[in-house]
Motif scaffolding. Sequence first.
Motif, PDB file in Angstrom:
ATOM      1  N   LEU A 172      33.290   4.496 -46.836  1.00  0.00           N
ATOM      2  CA  LEU A 172      32.772   4.381 -45.475  1.00  0.00           C
ATOM      3  C   LEU A 172      32.919   2.956 -44.944  1.00  0.00           C
ATOM      4  CD1 LEU A 172      29.535   6.587 -45.482  1.00  0.00           C
ATOM      5  CD2 LEU A 172      31.906   7.221 -45.033  1.00  0.00           C
ATOM      6  N   SER A 173      32.893   1.983 -45.834  1.00  0.00           N
ATOM      7  CA  SER A 173      33.012   0.594 -45.385  1.00  0.00           C
ATOM      8  C   SER A 173      34.399   0.298 -44.833  1.00  0.00           C
ATOM      9  CB  SER A 173      32.694  -0.358 -46.545  1.00  0.00           C
ATOM     10  OG  SER A 173      33.727  -0.352 -47.513  1.00  0.00           O
ATOM     11  N   ARG A 174      35.360   1.171 -45.070  1.00  0.00           N
ATOM     12  CA  ARG A 174      36.712   0.968 -44.546  1.00  0.00           C
ATOM     13  C   ARG A 174      36.874   1.513 -43.130  1.00  0.00           C
ATOM     14  NH1 ARG A 174      41.642   1.841 -48.511  1.00  0.00           N
ATOM     15  NH2 ARG A 174      42.370   0.253 -47.063  1.00  0.00           N
ATOM     16  N   LEU A 175      35.912   2.290 -42.660  1.00  0.00           N
ATOM     17  CA  LEU A 175      36.046   2.946 -41.366  1.00  0.00           C
ATOM     18  C   LEU A 175      35.837   1.992 -40.193  1.00  0.00           C
ATOM     19  CD1 LEU A 175      34.244   6.352 -42.041  1.00  0.00           C
ATOM     20  CD2 LEU A 175      36.628   5.701 -42.453  1.00  0.00           C
ATOM     21  N   HIS A 176      35.474   0.750 -40.454  1.00  0.00           N
ATOM     22  CA  HIS A 176      35.258  -0.201 -39.366  1.00  0.00           C
ATOM     23  C   HIS A 176      36.531  -0.438 -38.555  1.00  0.00           C
ATOM     24  CE1 HIS A 176      37.357  -3.805 -41.021  1.00  0.00           C
ATOM     25  NE2 HIS A 176      37.188  -3.146 -42.149  1.00  0.00           N
ATOM     26  N   ALA A 199      25.047   2.389 -43.563  1.00  0.00           N
ATOM     27  CA  ALA A 199      24.834   1.102 -42.890  1.00  0.00           C
ATOM     28  C   ALA A 199      26.143   0.477 -42.441  1.00  0.00           C
ATOM     29  CB  ALA A 199      24.091   0.154 -43.834  1.00  0.00           C
ATOM     30  N   CYS A 200      27.237   0.826 -43.109  1.00  0.00           N
ATOM     31  CA  CYS A 200      28.541   0.263 -42.750  1.00  0.00           C
ATOM     32  C   CYS A 200      29.070   0.817 -41.427  1.00  0.00           C
ATOM     33  CB  CYS A 200      29.557   0.563 -43.848  1.00  0.00           C
ATOM     34  SG  CYS A 200      29.158  -0.149 -45.457  1.00  0.00           S
ATOM     35  N   LEU A 201      28.436   1.861 -40.912  1.00  0.00           N
ATOM     36  CA  LEU A 201      28.929   2.491 -39.685  1.00  0.00           C
ATOM     37  C   LEU A 201      28.468   1.773 -38.430  1.00  0.00           C
ATOM     38  CD1 LEU A 201      28.318   6.243 -40.644  1.00  0.00           C
ATOM     39  CD2 LEU A 201      30.350   4.833 -41.072  1.00  0.00           C
ATOM     40  N   HIS A 202      27.701   0.709 -38.571  1.00  0.00           N
ATOM     41  CA  HIS A 202      27.141   0.046 -37.387  1.00  0.00           C
ATOM     42  C   HIS A 202      28.210  -0.554 -36.487  1.00  0.00           C
ATOM     43  CE1 HIS A 202      27.760  -3.460 -40.003  1.00  0.00           C
ATOM     44  NE2 HIS A 202      27.753  -4.182 -38.899  1.00  0.00           N
ATOM     45  N   GLN A 203      29.421  -0.747 -37.017  1.00  0.00           N
ATOM     46  CA  GLN A 203      30.492  -1.338 -36.220  1.00  0.00           C
ATOM     47  C   GLN A 203      31.240  -0.312 -35.373  1.00  0.00           C
ATOM     48  OE1 GLN A 203      32.799  -4.585 -38.138  1.00  0.00           O
ATOM     49  NE2 GLN A 203      31.759  -3.966 -40.009  1.00  0.00           N
ATOM     50  N   LEU A 204      30.957   0.960 -35.551  1.00  0.00           N
ATOM     51  CA  LEU A 204      31.661   2.003 -34.791  1.00  0.00           C
ATOM     52  C   LEU A 204      31.037   2.130 -33.407  1.00  0.00           C
ATOM     53  CD1 LEU A 204      32.102   4.674 -37.614  1.00  0.00           C
ATOM     54  CD2 LEU A 204      33.686   2.858 -36.912  1.00  0.00           C
ATOM     55  N   LEU A 232      22.862   2.885 -33.921  1.00  0.00           N
ATOM     56  CA  LEU A 232      23.897   3.491 -33.090  1.00  0.00           C
ATOM     57  C   LEU A 232      23.235   4.209 -31.910  1.00  0.00           C
ATOM     58  CD1 LEU A 232      25.997   5.048 -36.007  1.00  0.00           C
ATOM     59  CD2 LEU A 232      26.632   3.029 -34.665  1.00  0.00           C
ATOM     60  N   PRO A 233      22.708   3.475 -30.945  1.00  0.00           N
ATOM     61  CA  PRO A 233      21.952   4.102 -29.853  1.00  0.00           C
ATOM     62  C   PRO A 233      22.793   5.024 -28.984  1.00  0.00           C
ATOM     63  CG  PRO A 233      22.373   1.787 -29.378  1.00  0.00           C
ATOM     64  CD  PRO A 233      22.781   2.008 -30.799  1.00  0.00           C
ATOM     65  N   GLN A 234      24.106   4.817 -28.950  1.00  0.00           N
ATOM     66  CA  GLN A 234      24.974   5.628 -28.120  1.00  0.00           C
ATOM     67  C   GLN A 234      25.419   6.915 -28.806  1.00  0.00           C
ATOM     68  OE1 GLN A 234      25.901   3.095 -29.928  1.00  0.00           O
ATOM     69  NE2 GLN A 234      27.741   3.740 -31.009  1.00  0.00           N
ATOM     70  N   CYS A 235      25.020   7.101 -30.079  1.00  0.00           N
ATOM     71  CA  CYS A 235      25.526   8.206 -30.900  1.00  0.00           C
ATOM     72  C   CYS A 235      24.462   9.277 -31.129  1.00  0.00           C
ATOM     73  CB  CYS A 235      26.009   7.657 -32.248  1.00  0.00           C
ATOM     74  SG  CYS A 235      26.652   8.907 -33.363  1.00  0.00           S
ATOM     75  N   LYS A 236      24.883  10.530 -31.103  1.00  0.00           N
ATOM     76  CA  LYS A 236      24.008  11.639 -31.453  1.00  0.00           C
ATOM     77  C   LYS A 236      24.124  11.913 -32.944  1.00  0.00           C
ATOM     78  CE  LYS A 236      22.984  16.504 -30.510  1.00  0.00           C
ATOM     79  NZ  LYS A 236      23.373  17.733 -29.734  1.00  0.00           N
ATOM     80  N   VAL A 237      23.047  11.691 -33.675  1.00  0.00           N
ATOM     81  CA  VAL A 237      23.034  11.880 -35.130  1.00  0.00           C
ATOM     82  C   VAL A 237      22.413  13.241 -35.438  1.00  0.00           C
ATOM     83  CG1 VAL A 237      22.278  10.951 -37.339  1.00  0.00           C
ATOM     84  CG2 VAL A 237      22.781   9.395 -35.437  1.00  0.00           C
TER      85      VAL A 237
END
Length: 276
Positions: A172-176, A199-204, A232-237
């Motif tokens: 997941l850390s590579r998905l940035h 936590a690594c998804l915060h850059q998406l 990720l306030p713009q994302c629907k989780v």
Amino acid sequence: MGLAGAWWILDPFFHLLQQCRALPHLLRSSCLFGSDPSSNLPKGGILQYLCDRFYDIENVLAWREKQKYSKIERQNRYHGHLKEYCGDDIVAVNFTLYNGGGVRFKGQEKWLRPNKRGKYSKDFLVLRDVLVEAIDLSGSVVSYDGLDNLVFLTGLKSLDLSRCPNIDDWSLSRLHVFKDSLEELLLTGCPRVTERGLACLHQLECLRHLDISNLPSIANKGLILILLEEMLPQCKVVGMDYGDGVALDPGAQMSGDEMEEPSIPSRDRKAGEIPA
């Protein structure tokens, strides 16, 4: 595969079967059934015989595990031979179809997938100048190394990694690299994903839909959901509820800072930084 190749693969199992069939005869000839053990047992007695057979079984299991690991390595190899003539998008397409996944190009409604026998047409080569928009690798053996085939995509909007047993926090850390394009990410049923990987998804920054259903390695799911929504306030989780697994001791709290990225280095990965 010829008969010789098939025999080479099956020979250890035939050997194991023969030893298992020989064990009852050995026991019948032992002192447990009233006969003279010295006349029938191999040197060292029945314990030595059982010990030898144990190591035979252990070797077969080790061989099977080695074959399984080698297959996963082959399926995650980099398809770089296509890059020079076809580009990074075709590399990703060929890798995905090779692993039984699906691909959709920009402006296309039809998904490209292999048939039931795993075969697929190379007609997608005519679309070498079209960006790949969606990739479905759900249920595949894709791993950290296999993502080498995807990280150069510039127009990827949807990525499905559901039920992938080899996707972990480092993966997941590579998905940035998809921070400017990825809008949908599906991680349903990935057993090795923890809160450190999430936590690594915060850059998406463009992410709009995140599915984190059925992640067994995450305990306090309700708390993780709250932190993800703040991150990720713009994302629907979806896939977690606020009341799932919230069990904190009095005075013990988890802050967003504690959702740190993976800190255990592996191979050439450096602790404390996101692998490229």
